[in-house]
Write a protein that holds these residues in place. Structure first.
Motif, PDB file in Angstrom:
ATOM      1  N   VAL A   9      40.765  37.735  51.565  1.00  0.00           N
ATOM      2  CA  VAL A   9      41.437  36.942  52.600  1.00  0.00           C
ATOM      3  C   VAL A   9      41.989  35.643  52.012  1.00  0.00           C
ATOM      4  O   VAL A   9      43.138  35.289  52.223  1.00  0.00           O
ATOM      5  N   ILE A  10      41.140  34.915  51.268  1.00  0.00           N
ATOM      6  CA  ILE A  10      41.570  33.675  50.614  1.00  0.00           C
ATOM      7  C   ILE A  10      42.081  34.056  49.231  1.00  0.00           C
ATOM      8  O   ILE A  10      41.416  33.814  48.230  1.00  0.00           O
ATOM      9  N   SER A  11      43.207  34.653  49.132  1.00  0.00           N
ATOM     10  CA  SER A  11      43.758  35.071  47.862  1.00  0.00           C
ATOM     11  C   SER A  11      44.950  35.983  48.137  1.00  0.00           C
ATOM     12  O   SER A  11      45.135  36.394  49.257  1.00  0.00           O
ATOM     13  N   PRO A  12      45.745  36.361  47.163  1.00  0.00           N
ATOM     14  CA  PRO A  12      45.586  35.906  45.784  1.00  0.00           C
ATOM     15  C   PRO A  12      46.187  34.499  45.584  1.00  0.00           C
ATOM     16  O   PRO A  12      46.910  34.018  46.438  1.00  0.00           O
ATOM     17  N   ILE A  13      45.813  33.892  44.445  1.00  0.00           N
ATOM     18  CA  ILE A  13      46.581  32.737  43.986  1.00  0.00           C
ATOM     19  C   ILE A  13      47.841  33.342  43.380  1.00  0.00           C
ATOM     20  O   ILE A  13      47.764  34.161  42.469  1.00  0.00           O
ATOM     21  N   LYS A  62      62.649  39.722  40.132  1.00  0.00           N
ATOM     22  CA  LYS A  62      61.969  38.904  39.122  1.00  0.00           C
ATOM     23  C   LYS A  62      60.505  39.313  38.979  1.00  0.00           C
ATOM     24  O   LYS A  62      59.960  39.370  37.878  1.00  0.00           O
ATOM     25  N   GLY A  63      59.868  39.599  40.128  1.00  0.00           N
ATOM     26  CA  GLY A  63      58.460  39.977  40.114  1.00  0.00           C
ATOM     27  C   GLY A  63      58.214  41.278  39.360  1.00  0.00           C
ATOM     28  O   GLY A  63      57.293  41.378  38.543  1.00  0.00           O
ATOM     29  N   LEU A  64      59.051  42.278  39.626  1.00  0.00           N
ATOM     30  CA  LEU A  64      58.893  43.572  38.945  1.00  0.00           C
ATOM     31  C   LEU A  64      59.016  43.401  37.434  1.00  0.00           C
ATOM     32  O   LEU A  64      58.201  43.917  36.661  1.00  0.00           O
ATOM     33  N   LEU A  65      60.043  42.638  37.027  1.00  0.00           N
ATOM     34  CA  LEU A  65      60.269  42.432  35.598  1.00  0.00           C
ATOM     35  C   LEU A  65      59.113  41.630  34.972  1.00  0.00           C
ATOM     36  O   LEU A  65      58.620  41.961  33.894  1.00  0.00           O
ATOM     37  N   ALA A  66      58.673  40.595  35.690  1.00  0.00           N
ATOM     38  CA  ALA A  66      57.564  39.778  35.179  1.00  0.00           C
ATOM     39  C   ALA A  66      56.315  40.630  34.984  1.00  0.00           C
ATOM     40  O   ALA A  66      55.605  40.508  33.980  1.00  0.00           O
ATOM     41  N   GLY A  67      56.046  41.520  35.945  1.00  0.00           N
ATOM     42  CA  GLY A  67      54.879  42.398  35.838  1.00  0.00           C
ATOM     43  C   GLY A  67      54.979  43.326  34.638  1.00  0.00           C
ATOM     44  O   GLY A  67      54.022  43.490  33.873  1.00  0.00           O
ATOM     45  N   ARG A  72      50.990  37.616  35.091  1.00  0.00           N
ATOM     46  CA  ARG A  72      50.136  37.821  36.254  1.00  0.00           C
ATOM     47  C   ARG A  72      50.769  37.254  37.523  1.00  0.00           C
ATOM     48  O   ARG A  72      51.757  36.529  37.452  1.00  0.00           O
ATOM     49  N   VAL A  73      50.174  37.568  38.673  1.00  0.00           N
ATOM     50  CA  VAL A  73      50.776  37.155  39.949  1.00  0.00           C
ATOM     51  C   VAL A  73      50.849  35.644  40.134  1.00  0.00           C
ATOM     52  O   VAL A  73      51.597  35.151  40.968  1.00  0.00           O
ATOM     53  N   ASP A  74      50.060  34.877  39.344  1.00  0.00           N
ATOM     54  CA  ASP A  74      50.102  33.420  39.515  1.00  0.00           C
ATOM     55  C   ASP A  74      50.853  32.728  38.377  1.00  0.00           C
ATOM     56  O   ASP A  74      50.723  31.525  38.185  1.00  0.00           O
ATOM     57  N   ASP A  75      51.636  33.498  37.619  1.00  0.00           N
ATOM     58  CA  ASP A  75      52.316  32.911  36.460  1.00  0.00           C
ATOM     59  C   ASP A  75      53.652  32.289  36.882  1.00  0.00           C
ATOM     60  O   ASP A  75      54.573  33.001  37.297  1.00  0.00           O
ATOM     61  N   VAL A  76      53.753  30.960  36.748  1.00  0.00           N
ATOM     62  CA  VAL A  76      54.963  30.262  37.211  1.00  0.00           C
ATOM     63  C   VAL A  76      56.209  30.645  36.404  1.00  0.00           C
ATOM     64  O   VAL A  76      57.326  30.352  36.817  1.00  0.00           O
ATOM     65  N   LYS A  77      56.014  31.312  35.275  1.00  0.00           N
ATOM     66  CA  LYS A  77      57.173  31.730  34.473  1.00  0.00           C
ATOM     67  C   LYS A  77      58.031  32.787  35.194  1.00  0.00           C
ATOM     68  O   LYS A  77      59.185  33.000  34.852  1.00  0.00           O
ATOM     69  N   THR A  78      57.442  33.427  36.199  1.00  0.00           N
ATOM     70  CA  THR A  78      58.161  34.474  36.928  1.00  0.00           C
ATOM     71  C   THR A  78      59.500  33.984  37.483  1.00  0.00           C
ATOM     72  O   THR A  78      60.500  34.691  37.479  1.00  0.00           O
ATOM     73  N   LYS A  79      59.502  32.737  37.919  1.00  0.00           N
ATOM     74  CA  LYS A  79      60.706  32.176  38.529  1.00  0.00           C
ATOM     75  C   LYS A  79      61.903  32.233  37.565  1.00  0.00           C
ATOM     76  O   LYS A  79      63.036  32.446  37.985  1.00  0.00           O
TER      77      LYS A  79
END
Lengths: 216, 290
Positions: A9-13, A62-67, A72-79
């Motif tokens: 519930v409190i997640s993900p970051i 961007k998310g698909l490529l970053a993955g 990871r889901v909290d990696d600011v490089k995704t942007k």
């Protein structure tokens, strides 16, 4: 159904803006990367339905490529992933109402096709690999293999797992026809050591075996 | 976590003679074969991430990918630099922190989904703003976030926390309910007051639709976060006075579920009705996606 815990519930970051369209997309990419488990030079993504229609506004591409690149889901490089990605990639956009609203096909190095859905709240499901139906959610460490359909394969593989005292949480197999190509996967309560994978590789008529780590 | 209803939560607290967060952190530890300190350490990382999101969000006015939203927190801060809010500084802080968080979300910044990304600006805004003004220490904040998570987890046994399943009542609505309970605990409310705060918050958001314009987590999600953060505070104030929800919390959650089932799929994250199909929304859609 698995009972929800505190950190369901409190997640993900995560990197915003959408758990299904951004975090889910990253996790689909991460799962595809883990399944392929080899170096990746080129990827073709085909986004369907809502992923195709609103994906750009949500950074789904961007998310698909970053993955796929292991972020990871909290990696600011995704942007800014388009400016740092060092592989070839292409995005197609399609509508197919027989598919889940948030669905994608990921073709890696022109040799493996992985399909998956983002089913909400960042949770995902890999639905097929090279045409074989699977149901991988990344919640368990998984052993996945392709082999020639013949008697005794399931017991040989499960014995190797059992010899390491690892509990099997669930198991599934499928085949394209009797005596044809079959697929099998085991969801495990502990991460399998590499020797398990190597032992399975040595079984006659196993074409491909890999372990997929559970997603963080 | 094997607690399916709020009634079971109360029984568990009474049997163990423990507070909500104490019961939940014990269960979380045993479910995952870790100790309670490790659970709390993990929650602490979430609180720290929430604080850093607020800090970053307050200094940015960068627009979203859609080039549409993203500068509202800046506008709010400009106003408060020379006007006091009607309800004072804490009110200012709560809505500023809330906008800062949800705007960071839309510009692909790092947030904690709580319970979802589109509702990530409600729980942290209130816990952190109130803790600053009342000098509540880190342990108190961790306790509050564990309680918030427990409330969300129990609700999710009956209602999947997704706009596509039960509308925004299951996203921003549940966030406000979690927030109301967590705040009531921080302010010293007992378990009955905590659960009444949750019920009052939830009850008044029944039927909240999810009709995002262009399918994006922007309109109405962004402004809904600060507005429902204050809704949570109101619910908590009422409950702390001993005002009770005449309908018990578990029955309120049943009503949320039934309402979600009865709502048209057109109003559940499909952008096929409501705000999403207004004239202006359709014009914007044409402009953004062509």
């Amino acid at each position: 159904m698995k009972q929800k815990g505190l950190f369901d519930v409190i997640s993900p970051i995560m990197i915003g803006p959408s758990s299904s369209h951004t975090a889910g997309a990253i996790r689909l990419g991460l799962m595809a990367r883990a399944i392929y488990n080899n170096s990746i030079n080129c990827v073709e993504f085909t986004l369907y339905n809502s992923f195709a229609q609103t994906g750009k506004g949500h950074g789904t591409d961007k998310g698909l490529l970053a993955g796929i690149l292991g972020h990871r889901v909290d990696d600011v490089k995704t942007k800014n992933i388009f400016s740092i990605a060092d592989i070839e990639y292409v995005f197609n956009y399609k509508e197919d109402l027989s598919r889940h609203p948030n669905s994608v096909d990921i073709k890696i190095n022109n040799e493996m096709m992985i399909s998956g859905d983002s089913i909400g709240a960042g949770e995902i499901k890999i639905t097929s690999i090279n045409g074989f139906s699977v149901n991988l959610a990344g919640q368990y460490h998984t052993i996945l293999l392709m082999y020639k359909d013949k008697p005794g394969m399931i017991s040989q593989v499960s014995k190797i797992i059992q010899d390491k005292s690892i509990n099997i949480a669930s198991f599934h197999c499928d085949r394209d026809g009797k005596g044809g190509t079959a697929s099998m996967y085991f969801a495990l309560d502990a991460e399998p050591v590499d020797s398990i994978i190597n032992d399975i590789k040595r079984i006659d008529d196993v074409y491909f075996v890999t372990k997929v780590r559970k997603l963080d | 976590m094997n607690i399916l209803t709020f009634e079971e939560l109360v029984n568990e607290c009474n049997t163990r003679n423990k507070l909500i967060h104490e019961v939940i952190q014990d269960i979380e530890a045993s479910d995952n074969d870790i100790n309670v300190d490790e659970v709390r350490q993990k929650v602490k990382i979430h609180i720290e991430t929430m604080k850093s999101t607020i800090k970053i969000g307050m200094t940015s006015s960068e627009k979203a990918i859609s080039n549409w939203c993203g500068d509202d927190c800046e506008k709010l801060q400009v106003r408060y630099s020379h006007h006091r809010a009607l309800f004072g500084k804490l009110f200012e802080k709560i809505i500023t922190y809330s906008l800062a968080t949800i705007e960071e979300n839309l510009r692909m910044g790092k947030v904690v989904a709580c319970p979802t990304a589109g509702s990530c600006g409600i729980v942290p805004a209130v816990i952190i703003a109130v803790s600053e003004d009342y000098n509540y220490d880190e342990d108190t904040q961790i306790n509050a976030l564990i309680t918030a998570g427990a409330i969300g987890a129990i609700i999710s046994n009956k209602v999947q926390l997704a706009g596509a399943v039960a509308g925004c009542q299951a996203e921003c609505g549940v966030a406000a309910a979690m927030c109301a309970g967590a705040l009531t605990q921080m302010l010293g409310g007992d378990i009955s007051q905590i659960l009444n705060a949750v019920a009052l918050a939830m009850k008044n958001l029944l039927g909240l639709t999810c009709d995002p314009v262009c399918g994006l987590v922007e309109v109405p999600c962004v402004k809904r976060n600060p507005i429902l953060a204050i809704h949570a505070v109101t619910s908590s104030e009422l409950a702390l006075a001993g005002i009770e929800s005449k309908i018990p919390l578990d029955e309120v959650i049943d009503a949320v579920r039934q309402t979600g089932q009865l709502m048209s799929p057109m109003l559940k994250e499909s952008s096929l009705a409501g705000l999403a199909t207004t004239k202006t929304a359709l014009e914007l859609k044409e402009k953004i996606f062509g």
